[in-house]
Design a protein around this motif. Structure first.
Motif, PDB file in Angstrom:
ATOM      1  N   VAL A  31       0.924  -1.125   0.014  1.00  0.00           N
ATOM      2  CA  VAL A  31       0.095  -0.044   0.014  1.00  0.00           C
ATOM      3  C   VAL A  31       0.880   1.038   0.069  1.00  0.00           C
ATOM      4  O   VAL A  31       1.298   1.621   1.186  1.00  0.00           O
ATOM      5  CB  VAL A  31      -0.961   0.064   1.412  1.00  0.00           C
ATOM      6  N   VAL A  32       1.015   2.029  -1.179  1.00  0.00           N
ATOM      7  CA  VAL A  32       1.932   3.081  -1.064  1.00  0.00           C
ATOM      8  C   VAL A  32       1.000   4.298  -0.692  1.00  0.00           C
ATOM      9  O   VAL A  32       0.383   4.793  -1.697  1.00  0.00           O
ATOM     10  CB  VAL A  32       2.415   3.131  -2.785  1.00  0.00           C
ATOM     11  N   ILE A  33       1.575   4.802   0.080  1.00  0.00           N
ATOM     12  CA  ILE A  33       0.738   5.877   0.625  1.00  0.00           C
ATOM     13  C   ILE A  33       1.605   7.234   0.377  1.00  0.00           C
ATOM     14  O   ILE A  33       2.681   7.643   0.832  1.00  0.00           O
ATOM     15  CB  ILE A  33       0.528   5.931   2.568  1.00  0.00           C
ATOM     16  N   GLY A  34       0.962   7.971  -0.396  1.00  0.00           N
ATOM     17  CA  GLY A  34       1.572   9.080  -1.306  1.00  0.00           C
ATOM     18  C   GLY A  34       2.336   8.507  -2.450  1.00  0.00           C
ATOM     19  O   GLY A  34       3.302   8.220  -2.539  1.00  0.00           O
ATOM     20  N   ALA A  35       1.617   8.907  -3.540  1.00  0.00           N
ATOM     21  CA  ALA A  35       1.964   8.432  -4.795  1.00  0.00           C
ATOM     22  C   ALA A  35       2.584   9.406  -5.882  1.00  0.00           C
ATOM     23  O   ALA A  35       2.450   9.452  -6.935  1.00  0.00           O
ATOM     24  CB  ALA A  35       0.927   7.532  -5.799  1.00  0.00           C
ATOM     25  N   GLY A  36       3.490  10.149  -5.262  1.00  0.00           N
ATOM     26  CA  GLY A  36       4.095  11.149  -5.803  1.00  0.00           C
ATOM     27  C   GLY A  36       5.528  10.641  -6.513  1.00  0.00           C
ATOM     28  O   GLY A  36       5.585   9.621  -6.977  1.00  0.00           O
ATOM     29  N   ALA A  37       6.535  11.582  -6.498  1.00  0.00           N
ATOM     30  CA  ALA A  37       7.837  11.290  -7.228  1.00  0.00           C
ATOM     31  C   ALA A  37       8.397   9.955  -6.454  1.00  0.00           C
ATOM     32  O   ALA A  37       8.704   9.073  -7.619  1.00  0.00           O
ATOM     33  CB  ALA A  37       8.617  12.206  -7.020  1.00  0.00           C
TER      34      ALA A  37
ATOM     35  N   TRP B  50      -7.968  -3.839   4.826  1.00  0.00           N
ATOM     36  CA  TRP B  50      -6.566  -3.976   5.079  1.00  0.00           C
ATOM     37  C   TRP B  50      -6.792  -5.576   5.442  1.00  0.00           C
ATOM     38  O   TRP B  50      -7.687  -6.076   5.911  1.00  0.00           O
ATOM     39  CB  TRP B  50      -6.028  -3.365   6.247  1.00  0.00           C
ATOM     40  N   ALA B  51      -5.676  -6.255   5.179  1.00  0.00           N
ATOM     41  CA  ALA B  51      -5.653  -7.759   5.420  1.00  0.00           C
ATOM     42  C   ALA B  51      -3.935  -8.183   5.848  1.00  0.00           C
ATOM     43  O   ALA B  51      -2.943  -7.316   5.652  1.00  0.00           O
ATOM     44  CB  ALA B  51      -5.806  -8.489   4.155  1.00  0.00           C
ATOM     45  N   ASP B  52      -4.127  -9.534   6.488  1.00  0.00           N
ATOM     46  CA  ASP B  52      -2.760  -9.878   6.719  1.00  0.00           C
ATOM     47  C   ASP B  52      -1.643  -9.949   5.532  1.00  0.00           C
ATOM     48  O   ASP B  52      -2.433 -10.448   4.466  1.00  0.00           O
ATOM     49  CB  ASP B  52      -2.721 -11.160   7.412  1.00  0.00           C
ATOM     50  N   GLY B  53      -0.504  -9.611   5.660  1.00  0.00           N
ATOM     51  CA  GLY B  53       0.314  -9.460   4.490  1.00  0.00           C
ATOM     52  C   GLY B  53       0.336  -8.176   4.009  1.00  0.00           C
ATOM     53  O   GLY B  53       1.365  -8.055   2.840  1.00  0.00           O
ATOM     54  N   ASP B  54      -0.339  -7.266   4.171  1.00  0.00           N
ATOM     55  CA  ASP B  54      -0.172  -5.830   3.781  1.00  0.00           C
ATOM     56  C   ASP B  54       0.788  -5.258   4.497  1.00  0.00           C
ATOM     57  O   ASP B  54       1.378  -5.472   5.385  1.00  0.00           O
ATOM     58  CB  ASP B  54      -1.354  -5.192   3.898  1.00  0.00           C
ATOM     59  N   VAL B  55       1.473  -4.367   3.385  1.00  0.00           N
ATOM     60  CA  VAL B  55       2.583  -3.630   4.132  1.00  0.00           C
ATOM     61  C   VAL B  55       2.340  -2.282   3.485  1.00  0.00           C
ATOM     62  O   VAL B  55       2.121  -1.790   2.525  1.00  0.00           O
ATOM     63  CB  VAL B  55       4.091  -3.976   3.336  1.00  0.00           C
ATOM     64  N   ALA B  56       2.572  -1.244   4.694  1.00  0.00           N
ATOM     65  CA  ALA B  56       2.576   0.259   4.411  1.00  0.00           C
ATOM     66  C   ALA B  56       3.623   0.875   4.194  1.00  0.00           C
ATOM     67  O   ALA B  56       4.549   1.064   4.650  1.00  0.00           O
ATOM     68  CB  ALA B  56       1.686   1.083   5.422  1.00  0.00           C
TER      69      ALA B  56
END
Length: 329
Positions: free
Chosen positions: A4-10, A67-73
Motif C-alpha cells: 500500500v503506497v501511501i503518497g504516490a508522488g515522485a 486491510w488484510a494480513d500480509g499488507d505492508v504500508a
C-alpha cells in the motif's frame, strides 16, 4: 504481500509503478487531481528509456481500504503529512508493518510510537512529480537506491523480502542493519534542499550555501554523538549506479522542496530537515545560523506560495553571517 503506497508522488509513484510491473500487488493512496488522473488514465512513469502507464487501484485515504494480513504500508509522503496519516492508519490497520520511504529521521520515531513493526529506507532517487497522473524518474542506470532496515536497527525476514521485491523492480536495495546512520548521512545532503528551492539550482553561490549548511549539520551531529555514514561510504554506495539523464530533452528541474514550492502546495518539509539540525544545535550549544535562515526562508515562501528561485545564495550567506556576528556581539 500487498504494498500500500501511501503518497504516490515522485518517490511513491515510481516505486508503485515498478513494483506493479514486476508482478507485485500494489494499491496507491493519493489525493486531489493526482488521484483523479490515476483513476481516469492510470499512473504514467517517464524515464530516460521510455514511458509506462500502469492502471492501479487507488484510494483517497487509508480508511478506504480493506486491510488484510500480509499488507505492508509504504509511507512515501513528506514528513509534515506523517502524523495525521499515522493516526488514521493506526485506527484501521494497527498491526501493519510501516516502511518509512522518506527523507529525514523523524518519521521512524513517529511511526514507532504507534506501530510495532517499523522499517526505514534511505532514499536516493532523482525523481519528480509536477503534473497530475505523471511521475518521472531521471536515472538511466538503476532508478534509485533504496536500502532498508528495521528501526532502530536490525534486519529480519520482512526486511529481506521487501529488499528482494525492490530489487526485482529494478532498484538497488540492500538490507541494512544500521539504517539510521545512513538516513542521518542523507539528512546532511538534504540540508541543501531549502537552499536550492530558495535560490534555484543555477545560482553560482549555491554550492557555498549548501556547504555552510552541511558544515553546521556535521558539527551538530558530532556534538550529539550521532553515528553517521561517512562521505567515503556514501560515495562507495552510490558508485556509478545513478546516471541522471534528461527525459525527452528535459532535465530534472529541482529536488523535493523545489517541487513543493513549484506546485504551490503551501507546505514544505524543511522543519524535519534543516529544522532537525536547528533543534540539535539548540540542544547542544552549536550555532546554526545558516540552517535557521534556510528553514525560515523556505517556510515563508511555502506559506506565501512563492515560486522557487526568488533569492540569491550570496545574500542568504551574508544574512546568516550577520546573524552570527550579532549573536556573538
Amino acid at each position: 504481500m500487498r504494498y500500500v503506497v501511501i503518497g504516490a508522488g515522485a518517490i511513491g509513484g515510481t516505486i508503485g509503478v515498478r513494483l506493479a510491473r514486476a508482478g507485485r500487488s500494489v494499491v496507491l493512496v493519493a489525493r486531489g487531481a493526482h488521484l483523479e488522473a490515476i483513476r481516469s488514465d492510470g499512473l504514467r512513469l517517464d524515464e530516460p528509456g521510455g514511458s509506462h502507464t500502469v492502471r492501479l487501484p487507488a484510494v483517497a485515504a487509508v480508511g478506504d481500504l480493506d486491510w488484510a494480513d500480509g499488507d505492508v504500508a509504504l509511507l512515501c509522503t513528506k514528513t509534515q503529512d506523517t502524523p495525521p496519516l499515522l493516526e488514521a492508519l493506526s485506527a484501521v490497520a494497527p498491526s501493519v508493518p510501516v516502511v518509512c520511504v522518506q527523507n529525514g529521521v523523524a518519521n521512524e520515531r513517529l511511526a514507532a510510537e504507534r506501530f510495532a513493526d517499523v522499517l526505514g529506507v534511505c532514499v536516493m532517487m532523482p525523481a519528480e512529480h509536477l503534473t497530475p497522473g505523471r511521475v518521472a524518474s531521471f536515472s538511466a542506470g538503476v532508478p534509485g537506491l533504496l536500502d532498508i532496515g528495521r528501526y532502530p536497527s536490525g534486519v529480519d525476514a520482512l526486511t529481506e523480502e521487501i529488499a528482494d521485491d525492490l530489487t526485482a523492480a529494478g532498484f538497488s536495495a540492500r538490507p541494512t542493519a544500521s539504517i539510521m546512520r545512513w538516513k542521518y548521512s542523507k539528512l546532511l545532503g538534504n540540508l541543501g534542499n531549502a537552499a536550492e528551492a530558495a535560490c534555484g539550482f543555477d545560482d553560482p553561490d549555491l554550492p557555498a550555501l549548501y556547504r555552510a549548511a552541511r558544515d553546521e549539520g556535521t558539527r551538530c551531529l558530532d556534538a550529539a554523538g550521532i553515528d553517521v555514514a561517512s562521505p567515503d561510504e556514501d560515495r562507495e554506495r552510490r558508485g556509478t549506479l545513478l546516471d541522471v539523464q534528461p527525459i525527452d530533452g528535459a532535465a530534472r528541474q529541482g529536488g523535493s522542496t523545489w517541487q513543493s514550492l513549484q506546485r504551490g502546495i503551501g507546505s514544505v518539509e524543511v522543519a524535519y530537515l534543516n529544522g532537525e539540525i536547528v533543534a540539535l544545535g539548540e540542544r547542544h550549544g552549536v550555532p546554526t545560523p545558516v540552517n535557521t535562515l534556510l528553514l525560515a526562508t523556505a517556510e515563508r515562501m511555502a506559506a506565501a506560495r512563492e515560486a522557487p528561485g526568488r533569492y540569491r545564495a550570496a545574500d542568504l550567506l551574508a544574512a546568516a553571517g550577520s546573524r552570527t556576528a550579532q549573536g556573538s556581539a
